[in-house]
Design an enzyme around this catalytic site. Structure first.
Site, PDB file in Angstrom:
ATOM      1  N   ASP A 231       0.828  -1.209   0.000  1.00 22.82           N
ATOM      2  CA  ASP A 231       0.000   0.000   0.000  1.00 22.82           C
ATOM      3  C   ASP A 231       0.859   1.254   0.000  1.00 22.82           C
ATOM      4  OD1 ASP A 231       0.904  -0.705   2.551  1.00 22.82           O
ATOM      5  OD2 ASP A 231      -0.899   0.023   3.576  1.00 22.82           O
TER       6      ASP A 231
ATOM      7  N   ASP B  92      -1.361   8.317   5.084  1.00 21.79           N
ATOM      8  CA  ASP B  92      -2.450   7.388   4.772  1.00 21.79           C
ATOM      9  C   ASP B  92      -3.123   6.961   6.069  1.00 21.79           C
ATOM     10  OD1 ASP B  92      -4.192   5.502   3.798  1.00 21.79           O
ATOM     11  OD2 ASP B  92      -2.681   4.315   2.753  1.00 21.79           O
TER      12      ASP B  92
END
Length: 260
Positions: free
Chosen positions: A110, A130
């Protein structure tokens, strides 16, 4: 069309792309025990409800931070779409950037995908934040090299730890305090909202300030993840809020493979 699959610790997002445009997306809770057939019943019905024939999918790319979920998603691709899925970070889907860290192989998919998308969309020195199960802060330099970052507990994890460890504290929603503008609460729930929300904002702003100072050059901040919009409304530390950053990174990776 591309079916991009972003497997996080909490949710899996399936996104259908035409080029770099997201045509639709669907979200389901991450559960490694879910079978390929269960995914298919859910996903194919949603696609058909929105008028998408599974045959339009010509490419499937999976990015996962949950290794146990990969097998059944791969079976889904093969059994119901007739495609061998591409796996982010595995040949032929290489990251294509320098990872200037002690253990490049330990970089999560990710975070790598976010770095690729952020560099493509927002040139220059960057800090990518994030908001997921964990909140990650990643530094990407103006050449697109990954320079390292920070992993902090996600706000939901922090709240869970607080409530589980303190028997008399109630569970509260993750939201900005609305009943008071003061940071000195006058009741338990307000005090918890202030501590959890504004405490997290202060942590985030403080870490970003320290990172910018260490980078030594102006660095823009790109926020993504489920809570990016909420926090973006209550801080001016973000230059961009981009909730599609990870999915866009998958589309960019898939594009590179197609060109090869």
């Amino acid at each position: 069309m591309l079916l991009a699959v972003d497997v996080g610790n909490t949710n899996i997002v399936f996104a259908l792309f035409e080029g770099r445009e997201i045509k639709s997306r669907w979200r389901v809770a991450t559960d490694p025990r879910r079978t390929a057939d269960e995914y298919a019943v859910w996903l194919l019905q949603l696609m058909q409800l929105q008028g998408f024939d599974p045959k339009v999918v010509k490419q499937i790319l999976i990015s996962t931070v949950v290794p146990r979920a990969l097998h059944n998603l791969s079976v889904l691709a093969q059994k119901y779409f007739g495609l061998d899925p591409l796996i982010a970070g595995q040949p032929p889907v290489e990251w294509g950037f320098e990872a200037d860290v002690d253990e490049p192989r330990s970089l999560g998919a990710d975070r790598a995908v976010n770095a690729i998308a952020a560099h493509a969309k927002y040139p220059g020195d960057l800090i990518v934040v994030d908001f997921g199960t964990a909140t990650t802060f990643d530094v990407v330099d103006f050449n697109g090299a990954y320079k390292g970052g920070i992993i902090a507990p996600g706000i939901n994890l922090s709240l869970d730890a607080l409530v589980n460890a303190a028997a008399k504290l109630p569970r509260i929603a993750i939201e900005a305090p609305t009943r008071t503008k003061s940071v000195i609460g006058r009741n338990t729930e307000d005090q918890m909202h202030i501590g959890v929300f504004w405490g997290y904002v202060a942590m985030m702003e403080g870490l970003i300030a320290r990172m910018r100072a260490e980078i030594g050059r102006p660095a823009k901040v790109v926020a993504t993840g489920g809570l990016a919009v909420l926090f973006g409304d209550h801080t001016d530390i973000f230059d961009h809020v981009d909730t599609d950053l990870t999915l866009d990174g998958l589309a960019i990776l898939a594009e590179r493979v197609t060109v090869q």
